[in-house]
Design a protein around this motif. Structure first.
Motif, mmCIF file in Angstrom:
data_model
loop_
_atom_site.group_PDB
_atom_site.id
_atom_site.type_symbol
_atom_site.label_atom_id
_atom_site.label_comp_id
_atom_site.label_asym_id
_atom_site.label_seq_id
_atom_site.Cartn_x
_atom_site.Cartn_y
_atom_site.Cartn_z
ATOM 1 N N SER A 81 -5.758 -5.570 -15.791
ATOM 2 C CA SER A 81 -4.682 -4.588 -15.679
ATOM 3 C C SER A 81 -4.222 -4.455 -14.234
ATOM 4 C CB SER A 81 -5.125 -3.243 -16.253
ATOM 5 O OG SER A 81 -6.161 -2.683 -15.474
ATOM 6 N N THR A 82 -3.348 -3.518 -13.987
ATOM 7 C CA THR A 82 -2.748 -3.389 -12.658
ATOM 8 C C THR A 82 -3.752 -2.933 -11.615
ATOM 9 O OG1 THR A 82 -0.710 -2.727 -13.800
ATOM 10 C CG2 THR A 82 -0.786 -2.424 -11.410
ATOM 11 N N GLN A 83 -4.598 -1.967 -11.960
ATOM 12 C CA GLN A 83 -5.471 -1.349 -10.980
ATOM 13 C C GLN A 83 -6.929 -1.794 -11.072
ATOM 14 O OE1 GLN A 83 -4.774 2.820 -10.014
ATOM 15 N NE2 GLN A 83 -3.174 2.889 -11.574
ATOM 16 N N ASP B 22 11.223 -3.679 1.094
ATOM 17 C CA ASP B 22 12.471 -3.336 0.393
ATOM 18 C C ASP B 22 12.262 -2.334 -0.731
ATOM 19 O OD1 ASP B 22 11.196 -4.851 -1.549
ATOM 20 O OD2 ASP B 22 12.733 -6.411 -1.655
ATOM 21 N N ARG B 23 10.998 -1.982 -1.008
ATOM 22 C CA ARG B 23 10.612 -1.032 -2.062
ATOM 23 C C ARG B 23 10.943 -1.542 -3.463
ATOM 24 N NH1 ARG B 23 7.029 2.023 0.019
ATOM 25 N NH2 ARG B 23 7.316 3.539 -1.669
ATOM 26 N N LEU B 24 11.478 -2.733 -3.564
ATOM 27 C CA LEU B 24 11.819 -3.324 -4.859
ATOM 28 C C LEU B 24 10.835 -4.417 -5.248
ATOM 29 C CD1 LEU B 24 15.691 -3.743 -4.363
ATOM 30 C CD2 LEU B 24 14.517 -1.907 -5.592
ATOM 31 N N THR B 25 10.385 -5.174 -4.240
ATOM 32 C CA THR B 25 9.454 -6.278 -4.477
ATOM 33 C C THR B 25 8.026 -5.746 -4.530
ATOM 34 O OG1 THR B 25 10.944 -7.746 -3.252
ATOM 35 C CG2 THR B 25 8.677 -8.515 -3.623
ATOM 36 N N ILE B 26 7.353 -5.988 -5.648
ATOM 37 C CA ILE B 26 5.988 -5.498 -5.827
ATOM 38 C C ILE B 26 5.136 -6.641 -6.373
ATOM 39 C CG2 ILE B 26 4.501 -3.798 -6.970
ATOM 40 C CD1 ILE B 26 6.822 -1.873 -6.974
ATOM 41 N N THR B 27 4.034 -6.923 -5.664
ATOM 42 C CA THR B 27 3.195 -8.077 -5.993
ATOM 43 C C THR B 27 1.718 -7.696 -5.968
ATOM 44 O OG1 THR B 27 3.049 -8.768 -3.673
ATOM 45 C CG2 THR B 27 4.871 -9.685 -4.975
ATOM 46 N N SER B 28 0.890 -8.597 -6.469
ATOM 47 C CA SER B 28 -0.566 -8.477 -6.380
ATOM 48 C C SER B 28 -1.137 -9.816 -5.944
ATOM 49 C CB SER B 28 -1.181 -8.074 -7.725
ATOM 50 O OG SER B 28 -0.851 -6.746 -8.063
ATOM 51 N N PRO B 29 -2.193 -9.800 -5.105
ATOM 52 C CA PRO B 29 -2.786 -11.066 -4.658
ATOM 53 C C PRO B 29 -3.582 -11.747 -5.763
ATOM 54 C CG PRO B 29 -3.985 -9.185 -3.741
ATOM 55 C CD PRO B 29 -2.809 -8.621 -4.466
ATOM 56 N N LYS C 47 -6.631 -4.763 0.599
ATOM 57 C CA LYS C 47 -5.765 -3.685 1.107
ATOM 58 C C LYS C 47 -4.603 -3.361 0.161
ATOM 59 C CE LYS C 47 -6.951 -4.787 5.891
ATOM 60 N NZ LYS C 47 -6.454 -5.202 7.229
ATOM 61 N N THR C 48 -4.889 -3.364 -1.136
ATOM 62 C CA THR C 48 -3.864 -2.977 -2.105
ATOM 63 C C THR C 48 -3.843 -1.462 -2.263
ATOM 64 O OG1 THR C 48 -5.464 -3.288 -3.907
ATOM 65 C CG2 THR C 48 -3.981 -5.125 -3.408
ATOM 66 N N GLN C 49 -2.735 -0.967 -2.746
ATOM 67 C CA GLN C 49 -2.606 0.448 -3.132
ATOM 68 C C GLN C 49 -2.248 0.478 -4.606
ATOM 69 O OE1 GLN C 49 0.325 1.715 -0.050
ATOM 70 N NE2 GLN C 49 -1.258 3.147 0.581
ATOM 71 N N GLY C 50 -3.163 1.013 -5.408
ATOM 72 C CA GLY C 50 -2.958 0.968 -6.849
ATOM 73 C C GLY C 50 -2.975 -0.456 -7.378
ATOM 74 N N GLY C 51 -3.675 -1.350 -6.672
ATOM 75 C CA GLY C 51 -3.782 -2.739 -7.104
ATOM 76 C C GLY C 51 -2.602 -3.611 -6.734
ATOM 77 N N VAL C 52 -1.662 -3.064 -5.938
ATOM 78 C CA VAL C 52 -0.427 -3.812 -5.658
ATOM 79 C C VAL C 52 -0.050 -3.708 -4.184
ATOM 80 C CG1 VAL C 52 0.373 -3.316 -7.996
ATOM 81 C CG2 VAL C 52 1.192 -1.896 -6.109
ATOM 82 N N TYR C 53 0.868 -4.593 -3.797
ATOM 83 C CA TYR C 53 1.558 -4.497 -2.513
ATOM 84 C C TYR C 53 3.005 -4.077 -2.791
ATOM 85 C CZ TYR C 53 -2.189 -7.542 -0.663
ATOM 86 O OH TYR C 53 -3.399 -8.087 -0.297
ATOM 87 N N ILE C 54 3.435 -2.983 -2.171
ATOM 88 C CA ILE C 54 4.835 -2.575 -2.253
ATOM 89 C C ILE C 54 5.511 -3.057 -0.969
ATOM 90 C CG2 ILE C 54 6.445 -0.644 -2.446
ATOM 91 C CD1 ILE C 54 4.213 0.910 -3.865
ATOM 92 N N HIS C 55 6.459 -3.971 -1.086
ATOM 93 C CA HIS C 55 7.066 -4.599 0.073
ATOM 94 C C HIS C 55 8.095 -3.670 0.721
ATOM 95 C CE1 HIS C 55 5.612 -8.886 -0.853
ATOM 96 N NE2 HIS C 55 5.049 -8.088 -1.750
#
Length: 485
Positions: free
Chosen positions: A12-14, A53-60, A43-51
């Motif tokens: 899942s996401t987190q 532009d606040r639109l691009t959201i990724t996970s490693p 160093k994720t927040q909630g399992g993700v990286y918020i870039h």
């Protein structure tokens, strides 16, 4: 002799979760790895990286692999007997995608059991940070896809959904557009679900029909990739995706890596993984005519459906349990936060007071109807608070107890109206010989919590018609204001 058991995984996401059940469906083990807490090096927040532009959201990607290493080591340390596992399967967050570099399949196949898997795979991904379902950076790709196939409704008729920014085809199109060299050095594109299955299989696992329905690429009626959609996104895409398979397919035995490192039986079978929403339909044992509603920050409705009618709202996915039928999925953004706001405004922040106020009013609310959208709604596309009296006249406010009932009745009428637009028929009774039912018959039966109030149908059928007509008055369009009133 070891008691047979089965593993279920949730990427899942987190967090990554695992559960083991015996043949009586009793839970015998469960554990999880929380990405932020247990893998702080990413160093994720909630399992993700918020870039930025606040639109691009990724996970490693490697975070997911390392989480698998970590949870398997935790199971090993606890004394879990891997040799008793007969088969495993799982779910992954929908829409997210993983990009394997050319030559990675050999590394995956020949991974050394002396090393954690993430060390062997660290150079295998052409895109190190995977786009996930929270991403909304592909608006131009969505417009291009809809235009290429003849419009939003035609795309929905092919793939089950109009173009959505989080859907995988549009994410692939963005990567090809912005980084064509990265796309060209990619030999396989997986969904999160098929990526997870690949880790266990030691080979590229196919995408299943159900999760594949959330890509804007699968022709959901024939269960094959749509050539027009593929061509609109990127060249040579069909080869990179592989052939889709039924969601309950047995893909093969577990990779020797797991037998050597953890003691899995070489006969342990890998069953296709699917998306988290399809997995919810299977896990809740829905059958035709059933609806499940999840009341959360966003409200989600999903149901088993025989003859869907794809629309501009909602999603039609291939059914994970029965490949000849479908599931419908609707998301309503104004869920629990909207209910909490009305609770705070009208019931002093108390759910008890909220319930008392609701009980003090009559079913049907004397014809008073309300639409409550603090933020731009998905289904329908509307925003603001809109109240109508029994004569369909717009009014500025309701008494508190009327406001509370208008909110609850409105939210649930909307769910029924939009489910029916996708082809759902109320009061359908069906006896179906579905194999899943045989599998889960040992599990406890659902407990009946409530039944409809006598006379409810006579009250709400006319209201449903009025609600649907009034909804058209509050839907945003270029000629109308979307400001809250």
């Amino acid at each position: 002799m070891a008691v047979p058991c089965y593993l279920g995984w949730d990427f899942s996401t987190q967090q990554l979760k695992v559960i083991a059940i015996d043949e009586q469906l009793r839970v015998i083990y469960e554990d999880n790895v929380h990405f932020d807490k247990d893998l702080p090096e990413f160093k994720t927040q909630g399992g993700v990286y918020i870039h930025s532009d606040r639109l691009t959201i990724t996970s490693p990607v490697l975070m997911w692999v390392k989480a698998l290493d970590l949870i398997l080591e935790k199971m090993k340390s606890s004394g879990f007997n891997f040799s008793q596992v007969r088969a495993l399967s799982g779910a992954g967050q929908q829409h997210g995608s993983v990009y394997w570099k050319k030559g990675s399949v050999q590394i995956l196949k020949n991974a050394s059991s002396k090393l954690p898997l993430h060390q062997s795979l660290k150079a295998c991904f052409s895109v190190s940070n995977s786009p996930i379902w929270m991403d909304s950076s592909t608006a131009s790709q969505c417009s291009a896809l809809e235009k290429a196939v003849g419009g939003a409704q035609h795309l929905a008729s092919i793939t089950g959904s109009r173009a959505y920014e989080r859907f995988t085809g549009n994410q692939i199109a963005k990567i090809y557009s912005q980084n064509p060299e990265v796309y060209m050095e990619t030999e396989r594109i997986s969904l999160v679900s098929s990526f997870a299955a690949s880790l266990f299989l030691g080979a590229y696992a196919p995408i299943d029909y159900s999760d594949g329905s959330g890509m804007n690429l699968l022709q959901i009626w024939k269960k094959v990739w749509s050539v027009s959609c593929l061509d609109a996104c990127a060249p040579g895409l069909e080869e990179k995706l592989g052939c889709p398979v039924p969601s309950h397919s047995v893909l093969g035995p577990i990779s020797p890596y797991y037998s050597q490192r953890y003691g899995f039986s070489p006969d342990c079978k890998i069953v296709a993984f699917t998306g988290d929403n399809p997995a919810s339909l299977a896990g809740m044992r829905l059958q035709e005519g059933d609806i499940a509603i999840s009341l959360g920050t966003s409200d989600t409705l999903f149901l088993w459906i025989q003859e869907p009618t794809p629309a501009l709202e909602g999603h039609i996915l291939c059914n994970p349990v029965d490949s000849q039928t479908y599931m419908a999925l609707l998301c309503f953004k104004n869920g629990s936060l909207m209910r909490e706001r009305i609770r705070d405004d009208c019931a002093s922040g108390s759910w008890d007071e909220f319930s008392k106020a609701l009980s003090s009013t009559v079913a049907g609310n004397n014809g008073n109807l309300g639409f409550y959208f603090d933020v731009m709604e998905i289904t329908p596309e509307a925003v603001g608070i809109h109240r109508f009296n029994g004569d369909n006249q717009k009014v500025s406010d309701f008494p508190k107890e009327v406001e509370i009932r208008a909110l609850i009745e409105g939210q649930f009428m909307a769910k029924r109206i939009h489910a029916e637009k996708l082809g759902y028929k109320v009061s359908l009774v069906a006896e179906m010989n579905v194999s899943l039912a045989d599998v889960v018959k040992l599990a406890p039966e659902p407990k009946l919590a409530v039944t409809p109030t006598a006379g409810a149908e006579e009250i709400y059928c006319p209201l449903l018609k009025r609600y649907a007509e009034l909804e058209q008055k509050v839907v945003c369009n270029p000629a109308s204001s979307c400001l809250a009133k």
